[in-house]
Design a protein around this motif. Structure first.
Motif, PDB file in Angstrom:
ATOM      1  N   GLY A  66      10.972  -5.388  -9.362  1.00  0.00           N
ATOM      2  CA  GLY A  66       9.814  -4.447  -9.154  1.00  0.00           C
ATOM      3  C   GLY A  66       9.235  -4.553 -10.715  1.00  0.00           C
ATOM      4  O   GLY A  66       9.781  -5.137 -11.790  1.00  0.00           O
ATOM      5  N   ARG A 101       4.423   8.666   0.695  1.00  0.00           N
ATOM      6  CA  ARG A 101       3.414   8.543  -0.289  1.00  0.00           C
ATOM      7  C   ARG A 101       2.881   9.737  -0.524  1.00  0.00           C
ATOM      8  O   ARG A 101       2.391   9.171  -1.212  1.00  0.00           O
ATOM      9  CB  ARG A 101       3.335   6.604   0.059  1.00  0.00           C
ATOM     10  N   GLU A 136       2.483  -5.377  -5.267  1.00  0.00           N
ATOM     11  CA  GLU A 136       1.689  -4.315  -4.605  1.00  0.00           C
ATOM     12  C   GLU A 136       1.390  -3.813  -4.309  1.00  0.00           C
ATOM     13  O   GLU A 136       0.820  -3.938  -3.467  1.00  0.00           O
ATOM     14  CB  GLU A 136       2.971  -3.326  -5.778  1.00  0.00           C
ATOM     15  N   ASN A 184      20.534  -6.169  -4.465  1.00  0.00           N
ATOM     16  CA  ASN A 184      19.805  -5.005  -4.893  1.00  0.00           C
ATOM     17  C   ASN A 184      20.689  -3.925  -5.161  1.00  0.00           C
ATOM     18  O   ASN A 184      20.879  -3.600  -6.494  1.00  0.00           O
ATOM     19  CB  ASN A 184      18.954  -5.000  -3.833  1.00  0.00           C
ATOM     20  N   GLU A 185      20.900  -2.486  -4.389  1.00  0.00           N
ATOM     21  CA  GLU A 185      22.185  -1.970  -4.345  1.00  0.00           C
ATOM     22  C   GLU A 185      23.064  -2.302  -4.640  1.00  0.00           C
ATOM     23  O   GLU A 185      24.092  -1.784  -5.953  1.00  0.00           O
ATOM     24  CB  GLU A 185      22.100  -1.067  -3.594  1.00  0.00           C
ATOM     25  N   LYS A 228      12.103  -0.900   2.354  1.00  0.00           N
ATOM     26  CA  LYS A 228      12.673   0.492   1.767  1.00  0.00           C
ATOM     27  C   LYS A 228      11.811   0.712   1.088  1.00  0.00           C
ATOM     28  O   LYS A 228      11.735   2.993   1.157  1.00  0.00           O
ATOM     29  CB  LYS A 228      14.031   0.272   1.050  1.00  0.00           C
ATOM     30  N   LYS A 229      10.701   0.562   0.294  1.00  0.00           N
ATOM     31  CA  LYS A 229       9.779   1.642  -0.250  1.00  0.00           C
ATOM     32  C   LYS A 229       8.856   2.400   0.605  1.00  0.00           C
ATOM     33  O   LYS A 229       8.241   2.733   0.434  1.00  0.00           O
ATOM     34  CB  LYS A 229       9.411   0.554  -1.424  1.00  0.00           C
ATOM     35  N   LYS A 230       8.608   0.946   1.734  1.00  0.00           N
ATOM     36  CA  LYS A 230       7.873   1.095   2.661  1.00  0.00           C
ATOM     37  C   LYS A 230       8.336   2.685   3.985  1.00  0.00           C
ATOM     38  O   LYS A 230       7.350   3.445   4.063  1.00  0.00           O
ATOM     39  CB  LYS A 230       7.426   0.134   3.632  1.00  0.00           C
ATOM     40  N   LEU A 245       9.475   4.708   2.052  1.00  0.00           N
ATOM     41  CA  LEU A 245       9.142   6.510   1.764  1.00  0.00           C
ATOM     42  C   LEU A 245       7.774   6.861   2.188  1.00  0.00           C
ATOM     43  O   LEU A 245       7.160   6.930   1.909  1.00  0.00           O
ATOM     44  CB  LEU A 245       8.962   5.295  -0.168  1.00  0.00           C
ATOM     45  N   ASP A 269       0.911  -5.795  -1.320  1.00  0.00           N
ATOM     46  CA  ASP A 269       1.237  -4.697  -0.123  1.00  0.00           C
ATOM     47  C   ASP A 269       2.145  -5.645   0.482  1.00  0.00           C
ATOM     48  O   ASP A 269       2.346  -6.395   1.362  1.00  0.00           O
ATOM     49  CB  ASP A 269       0.880  -4.003   1.035  1.00  0.00           C
ATOM     50  N   ALA A 297      14.085  -4.333   0.162  1.00  0.00           N
ATOM     51  CA  ALA A 297      13.186  -3.541  -0.859  1.00  0.00           C
ATOM     52  C   ALA A 297      12.043  -3.588  -0.695  1.00  0.00           C
ATOM     53  O   ALA A 297      11.942  -1.822  -0.013  1.00  0.00           O
ATOM     54  CB  ALA A 297      13.775  -4.594  -2.255  1.00  0.00           C
ATOM     55  N   HIS A 298      11.488  -3.949  -0.057  1.00  0.00           N
ATOM     56  CA  HIS A 298       9.760  -4.042   0.757  1.00  0.00           C
ATOM     57  C   HIS A 298      10.053  -3.092   1.461  1.00  0.00           C
ATOM     58  O   HIS A 298       9.217  -1.853   1.556  1.00  0.00           O
ATOM     59  CB  HIS A 298       8.969  -5.078   0.772  1.00  0.00           C
TER      60      HIS A 298
END
Length: 357
Positions: free
Chosen positions: A121, A354, A111, A228-229, A348-350, A352, A114, A345-346
């Motif tokens: 996770g 921050r 993480e 994942n989901e 979707k996290k990016k 968000l 990056d 997954a990466h």
């Protein structure tokens, strides 16, 4: 082409298990799609990047290297400056088992750098590695499992061992397990109350916290979960063996154990097993893949034993074989899916937010 960095070895009691798994992964990755980059981590924690693996490895010794005296920090610095990790074409694939690999530590490093990576996770990895915490979360969410007691080194040293209370709650036989180990390392079966203290002390050699569990009399079935989901569970697998306890030696050093796929249980229970495995995976927040081990009792009850966020990938391991039998997925295709889920997954996290002003 993407570059897939495959990490294996590590300062863990499961070092050799990891190397065996990595051999299978490295050899199965599609060279037409990926540059395959092995990264061997020694038992002391030193990172050693090997040349690109353009051909399959014939044996595990080809995958290892000796250090030249550098420290862990020096080896990490050398690794981080050896490649452009911001190129958008790099994916990390950890095949590190047990502590260091499945406890959230390496995931936290990924993480920080990056870079997309395969598997669960930080939080899910840490929780699933800790049998005490995962058992408590499963209990809170109604996942059926064995009765258990959590005991720490501090509690034993300051309060002593309530052997009578433990046996009264769990019965005999029972198992003493390090909370943060895998592959049956440090697990002791207790058949008499007088053996309990010795078993507790042995398990506490591997972790400062242990889990004491009642013995469930039944077959331990393996179900692989991917996604994942929207996770999916495979058909169940089993192993033919004479012993009642599947220990480290039997898992990894006995060539005579025979996988049975699908497991010889009524087919109308396959869906129940897959759904329970997927539910467990969701409750614990996993991603990519995991193997859920479930007891199937003589009465047909299902009880979750444990979940492994980095299941074995060696020649004796269930995960690739289960998916081949479930829906025809070949090993190379399965690795492609895991890589794609890591990238998703990466991304979707990016996406968000921050920052907040």
């Amino acid at each position: 082409m993407k570059t897939i960095f495959v990490f294996y070895g590590g300062p863990s009691v499961e070092h050799n298990v990891s190397v065996n798994s990595a051999k299978a992964v490295l050899n199965a990755l599609n060279r037409d799609k990926y540059h395959v980059q092995p990264v061997y981590i020694t038992k002391e924690g030193v990172w050693l990047r090997l040349p690109e693996a353009k051909e399959a490895f014939e044996n595990v010794e080809q995958m290892k290297r000796e250090t030249d005296g550098q420290s862990i920090a020096q080896s990490l610095a050398a690794f981080l400056t050896s490649h452009d990790f911001s190129d958008g074409k790099t994916v990390f694939f950890s095949v590190l088992h047990g502590t260091y690999g499945e406890d959230g530590g390496i995931q936290g490093f990924f993480e920080t750098v990056d870079v997309p990576y395969v598997g669960s996770g930080v939080t899910a990895s840490a929780v699933c590695m800790d049998k005490a915490r995962s058992n408590e979360i499963m209990e809170q969410n109604g996942i059926p499992q064995a009765k258990f007691v959590v005991l720490t080194r501090h509690q034993l040293d300051t309060q002593g061992l309530d052997a009578d209370g433990i046996v009264e709650k769990l019965g005999l036989p029972l198992y003493a397990k390090p909370a943060n180990c895998g592959s049956s390392v440090g697990v002791v079966r207790v058949t008499e109350k007088e053996q309990l203290l010795e078993a507790v002390e042995e398990a506490l050699q591997y972790d400062h916290k242990i889990v004491l569990e009642e013995e469930i009399w039944g077959r331990e079935l393996n179900v692989s979960v991917i996604g994942n989901e929207s996770p999916q569970g495979s058909i169940p697998g089993d192993f033919a063996m004479e012993t009642g306890y599947f220990d480290y030696e039997l898992k990894y050093k006995n060539p005579d154990i025979v996988p049975i796929i699908p497991a010889k249980i009524p087919e109308d229970r396959f869906c129940d097993l897959a759904n329970l495995a997927a539910r467990t995976y969701e409750v614990l927040g996993c991603g990519g893949t995991a193997r859920v081990d479930i007891f199937y009792t003589e009465e047909g009850e299902l009880k979750v034993n444990e979940i492994n966020t980095m299941p074995g990938m060696s020649d004796l391991s269930m995960t690739p074989v289960l998916w081949k039998a479930t829906d025809g997925t070949e090993y190379t295709e399965l690795l492609d899916k895991l890589i794609d889920w890591g990238i998703d997954a990466h991304a979707k996290k990016k996406a968000l937010v921050r920052t907040f002003e």
